[in-house]
Design a protein around this motif. Structure first.
Motif, mmCIF file in Angstrom:
data_model
loop_
_atom_site.group_PDB
_atom_site.id
_atom_site.type_symbol
_atom_site.label_atom_id
_atom_site.label_comp_id
_atom_site.label_asym_id
_atom_site.label_seq_id
_atom_site.Cartn_x
_atom_site.Cartn_y
_atom_site.Cartn_z
ATOM 1 N N GLU A 131 9.143 2.235 -0.697
ATOM 2 C CA GLU A 131 7.993 2.574 0.152
ATOM 3 C C GLU A 131 7.541 4.022 -0.026
ATOM 4 O O GLU A 131 6.468 4.407 0.463
ATOM 5 C CB GLU A 131 8.330 2.324 1.614
ATOM 6 C CG GLU A 131 9.430 3.205 2.165
ATOM 7 C CD GLU A 131 9.700 2.944 3.627
ATOM 8 O OE1 GLU A 131 10.484 3.710 4.230
ATOM 9 O OE2 GLU A 131 9.130 1.987 4.177
ATOM 10 N N HIS A 132 8.322 4.830 -0.726
ATOM 11 C CA HIS A 132 7.957 6.228 -0.981
ATOM 12 C C HIS A 132 7.392 6.425 -2.387
ATOM 13 O O HIS A 132 7.331 7.554 -2.864
ATOM 14 C CB HIS A 132 9.172 7.141 -0.779
ATOM 15 C CG HIS A 132 9.667 7.168 0.635
ATOM 16 N ND1 HIS A 132 9.068 7.922 1.619
ATOM 17 C CD2 HIS A 132 10.678 6.507 1.236
ATOM 18 C CE1 HIS A 132 9.698 7.736 2.764
ATOM 19 N NE2 HIS A 132 10.677 6.885 2.564
ATOM 20 N N ASP A 133 6.978 5.345 -3.042
ATOM 21 C CA ASP A 133 6.419 5.455 -4.385
ATOM 22 C C ASP A 133 5.043 6.127 -4.291
ATOM 23 O O ASP A 133 4.040 5.515 -3.915
ATOM 24 C CB ASP A 133 6.284 4.057 -5.014
ATOM 25 C CG ASP A 133 5.960 4.116 -6.500
ATOM 26 O OD1 ASP A 133 5.026 4.856 -6.854
ATOM 27 O OD2 ASP A 133 6.629 3.432 -7.284
ATOM 28 N N LEU A 134 4.985 7.410 -4.623
ATOM 29 C CA LEU A 134 3.771 8.203 -4.412
ATOM 30 C C LEU A 134 2.627 7.755 -5.319
ATOM 31 O O LEU A 134 1.459 7.773 -4.915
ATOM 32 C CB LEU A 134 4.077 9.681 -4.636
ATOM 33 C CG LEU A 134 5.185 10.258 -3.744
ATOM 34 C CD1 LEU A 134 5.408 11.728 -4.058
ATOM 35 C CD2 LEU A 134 4.842 10.076 -2.274
ATOM 36 N N ASP A 135 2.968 7.356 -6.541
ATOM 37 C CA ASP A 135 1.928 6.890 -7.463
ATOM 38 C C ASP A 135 1.242 5.628 -6.914
ATOM 39 O O ASP A 135 0.024 5.487 -6.978
ATOM 40 C CB ASP A 135 2.552 6.612 -8.832
ATOM 41 C CG ASP A 135 1.538 6.062 -9.824
ATOM 42 O OD1 ASP A 135 0.542 6.759 -10.082
ATOM 43 O OD2 ASP A 135 1.739 4.950 -10.333
ATOM 44 N N ALA A 136 2.032 4.708 -6.359
ATOM 45 C CA ALA A 136 1.472 3.469 -5.804
ATOM 46 C C ALA A 136 0.621 3.770 -4.572
ATOM 47 O O ALA A 136 -0.458 3.191 -4.388
ATOM 48 C CB ALA A 136 2.598 2.500 -5.449
ATOM 49 N N GLU A 193 -4.137 -3.895 -6.817
ATOM 50 C CA GLU A 193 -3.604 -3.839 -5.444
ATOM 51 C C GLU A 193 -2.304 -4.624 -5.331
ATOM 52 O O GLU A 193 -1.340 -4.164 -4.702
ATOM 53 C CB GLU A 193 -4.635 -4.391 -4.465
ATOM 54 C CG GLU A 193 -4.175 -4.309 -3.014
ATOM 55 C CD GLU A 193 -5.196 -4.858 -2.035
ATOM 56 O OE1 GLU A 193 -5.136 -4.505 -0.850
ATOM 57 O OE2 GLU A 193 -6.058 -5.650 -2.469
ATOM 58 N N ARG A 194 -2.250 -5.796 -5.943
ATOM 59 C CA ARG A 194 -1.009 -6.580 -5.890
ATOM 60 C C ARG A 194 0.152 -5.813 -6.518
ATOM 61 O O ARG A 194 1.258 -5.783 -5.974
ATOM 62 C CB ARG A 194 -1.204 -7.927 -6.621
ATOM 63 C CG ARG A 194 -1.998 -8.945 -5.825
ATOM 64 C CD ARG A 194 -1.897 -10.333 -6.440
ATOM 65 N NE ARG A 194 -2.554 -10.405 -7.731
ATOM 66 C CZ ARG A 194 -3.833 -10.701 -7.922
ATOM 67 N NH1 ARG A 194 -4.608 -10.929 -6.873
ATOM 68 N NH2 ARG A 194 -4.350 -10.769 -9.131
ATOM 69 N N VAL A 228 1.379 -2.869 -15.210
ATOM 70 C CA VAL A 228 0.242 -3.736 -14.847
ATOM 71 C C VAL A 228 -0.728 -2.967 -13.955
ATOM 72 O O VAL A 228 -1.953 -3.043 -14.139
ATOM 73 C CB VAL A 228 0.739 -5.016 -14.135
ATOM 74 C CG1 VAL A 228 -0.450 -5.817 -13.599
ATOM 75 C CG2 VAL A 228 1.554 -5.873 -15.099
ATOM 76 N N LEU A 229 -0.182 -2.214 -12.990
ATOM 77 C CA LEU A 229 -1.035 -1.403 -12.120
ATOM 78 C C LEU A 229 -1.883 -0.445 -12.949
ATOM 79 O O LEU A 229 -3.089 -0.305 -12.726
ATOM 80 C CB LEU A 229 -0.164 -0.622 -11.129
ATOM 81 C CG LEU A 229 -0.864 0.487 -10.328
ATOM 82 C CD1 LEU A 229 -1.995 -0.085 -9.478
ATOM 83 C CD2 LEU A 229 0.141 1.230 -9.448
ATOM 84 N N GLN A 230 -1.242 0.213 -13.929
ATOM 85 C CA GLN A 230 -1.950 1.193 -14.751
ATOM 86 C C GLN A 230 -3.131 0.551 -15.474
ATOM 87 O O GLN A 230 -4.271 1.025 -15.385
ATOM 88 C CB GLN A 230 -0.978 1.778 -15.773
ATOM 89 C CG GLN A 230 -1.580 2.808 -16.701
ATOM 90 C CD GLN A 230 -1.784 4.133 -16.004
ATOM 91 O OE1 GLN A 230 -0.831 4.759 -15.577
ATOM 92 N NE2 GLN A 230 -3.025 4.560 -15.875
#
Length: 546
Positions: free
Chosen positions: A254-259, A243-244, A229-231
């Motif tokens: 919390e370490h999701d670098l792509d997010a 953003e959601r 969905v983000l993509q």
């Protein structure tokens, strides 16, 4: 407090034992202690803004000063001076930091004068429908030809990578991998009833809606669903949904670098540069050994500093990104870095260095067959030649950029190319050709509802009509420009527009309407404190009375 002690007597004894010069009143001694307390509180309150060494040195200076105050003679005087100077230094530093913080916020506001919501950032409905039609035709073709899942995924990947090249290239470790994920997400909703019709009607929005209806069972599946969905939400410009989804991914990890990276982009779209900067610094902290992510973070930080006008810092960031990409051999990253450096050098007036960077960027884009990158490089080279007054070379570069953008059907970039060509023709006094280019640019901006672009077109067309004596057309242009400036709340633009409209009416001999418009112009300039413009408008008004 000890039992039986009178608190008033305790306080009186305390204040009388405060070291102070001979003859100092007790109240003054209390004031001295209070000032010292204010200094300590100020230091603690500013602890996040002061470097630790500065905090430590201020505390030590106060302690030494208090000790010297208990001595006699010159040492006592020195102690009071040390305390006073420390307090003054801390207070001044705190005030200075407050002013700097305020000016930084003002500068960011000037760079992004309006906060955009998701709707404002969403692609135009026509553009989404065009993209949706392309995807719908591919799905129908796959059903007719009974293509295998692998064949369809590869076909979709190629189209998505081509269609969204700009957003995929700089936002991902690997644009191809990102396009593959977007293609798989589309395949996942291929069986949703009515998906082909929804694509034709709503474009990429249909994919996001279909993905949101999925009910994944495992936590891993939920995270993957949020990533899909983000993509797609980011690709189509649905910033709120993007953003959601990014925050949902960070809730899982919390370490999701792509997010983290996508959140930075989202803040940039909204003009929240400080928040975006924080995300890219977080990316650097959480990927200390990952050169690819570090290059992306440095490049994005460079764009933020460039937007703020901090060109030395922007150059430093782009050079760091370039060094990493040269080391790892990432050609696409190098092309982006060269292009960004070219923009920085052009903004500094270093046109030879800027041209060199854009030509290096162009060579890589040509080698990789990246048409969108080639168009950007040609466009930037055109602006450089235009700045130098090399109008034939500028036209050649801009024509090349326009040809590619027309082939890719990138409307926004086509509008920019048309507008720049119009400026070139106007400089050559080829007013018919200039009008044609600005009109083409305006038609696109009106269709896309890009107010900034429309304002630029109106502003370029108005002088052309005035020079021809076509005052009715000129008035239409400046009325349109005034309407946009009113909508955006730009008082300076409104003041200028009223003044030009007053001059048009003055030229027609319609003196009462000219007076009314010139008075509005004068009053707005007065409100802005532009005294020289007030005097100019008042001079025209006085001329009407003669």
């Amino acid at each position: 407090m000890a039992p039986g002690k009178n608190p008033l007597k305790l306080w009186d004894g305390f204040r009388r034992n405060i070291p102070a010069p001979d003859g100092m009143a007790p109240a003054s001694r209390v004031l001295l202690v209070w000032l010292a307390q204010v200094a300590v509180v100020t230091i603690i309150a500013r602890i996040l803004a002061f470097p630790h060494w500065a905090l430590l040195s201020a505390i030590v200076a106060l302690m030494v000063g208090v000790l010297l105050c208990r001595c006699s003679g010159k040492w006592r005087i020195a102690g009071y001076l040390m305390c006073g100077m420390t307090i003054l230094a801390v207070g001044s530093a705190g005030a200075l930091l407050t002013i700097v913080d305020h000016r930084e916020r003002e500068r960011i506001k000037l760079q992004a004068p309006e906060q955009h919501d998701g709707a404002a950032q969403t692609k135009s409905l026509d553009e989404q429908r065009r993209q949706g039609e392309m995807l719908a035709q591919m799905l129908e073709l796959a059903r007719r030809e009974k293509m295998s899942a692998a064949e369809l995924e590869e076909t979709l990947r190629a189209e998505i990578e081509h269609e969204f090249a700009g957003k995929l290239a700089d936002d991902e470790r690997d644009a191809r991998a990102a396009a593959e994920r977007a293609a798989r997400a589309l395949l996942d909703v291929m069986d949703v009833p009515g998906i082909v019709e929804a694509l034709r009607e709503n474009g990429g929005r249909a994919i996001v809606d279909a993905l949101l209806t999925r009910s994944p069972k495992s936590e891993a599946d939920k995270a993957e669903a949020h990533r899909n969905v983000l993509q797609w939400a980011y690709l189509i410009g649905d910033i709120e949904q993007a953003e959601r989804s990014a925050n949902n991914l960070l809730a899982y990890n919390e370490h999701d670098l792509d997010a983290i990276n996508h959140l930075g982009h989202i803040y940039i779209v909204r003009g929240q540069l400080s928040e975006a900067e924080a995300q890219y610094h977080k990316l650097l902290e959480r990927a200390p050994d990952d050169d690819v992510w570090r290059a992306i973070a440095y490049s994005n930080l460079g764009l933020i500093y460039e937007t703020r006008g901090e060109l030395a810092e922007a150059e430093q960031m782009h050079l760091k990104a370039l060094a990493i990409n040269e080391k790892s051999g990432r050609l696409g990253g190098k092309a982006t870095n060269y292009g960004n450096l070219g923009v920085v050098y052009r903004m500094r007036g270093e046109l030879d260095e800027a041209e060199d960077m854009h030509r290096k960027s162009l060579a890589i884009h040509e080698k990789l067959g990246r048409l969108e990158g080639m168009a950007a490089a040609y466009g930037n080279l055109g602006v450089i030649h235009q700045t130098r007054g090399e109008l034939d070379e500028a036209e050649e570069m801009l024509r090349k950029a326009l040809a590619i953008n027309e082939r890719l059907d990138h409307k926004e970039y086509m509008a920019a190319n048309y507008g720049n060509l119009g400026v070139i023709y106007e400089s050559c006094s080829e007013l018919d050709e200039a009008e044609e280019m600005h009109r083409k640019s305006l038609a696109i901006h009106e269709k896309l509802m890009h107010l900034e672009g429309m304002a630029a077109n109106y502003n370029n067309l108005g002088p052309i009509y005035i020079s021809r004596g076509e005052l009715d057309e000129a008035e239409r242009m400046y009325r349109g420009l005034l309407e946009i400036h009113e909508k955006l709340g730009r008082l300076e633009g409104m003041a200028r527009d009223y003044g030009i409209l007053g001059a048009i009416y003055l030229k027609r001999g319609e003196l009462e309407e000219a007076r009314r418009l010139l008075i509005q112009s004068r009053d707005l300039f007065a409100q802005l404190g532009a005294q020289h413009m007030v005097e100019r408008a008042q001079g025209l008004i006085n001329g009407l009375a003669e």
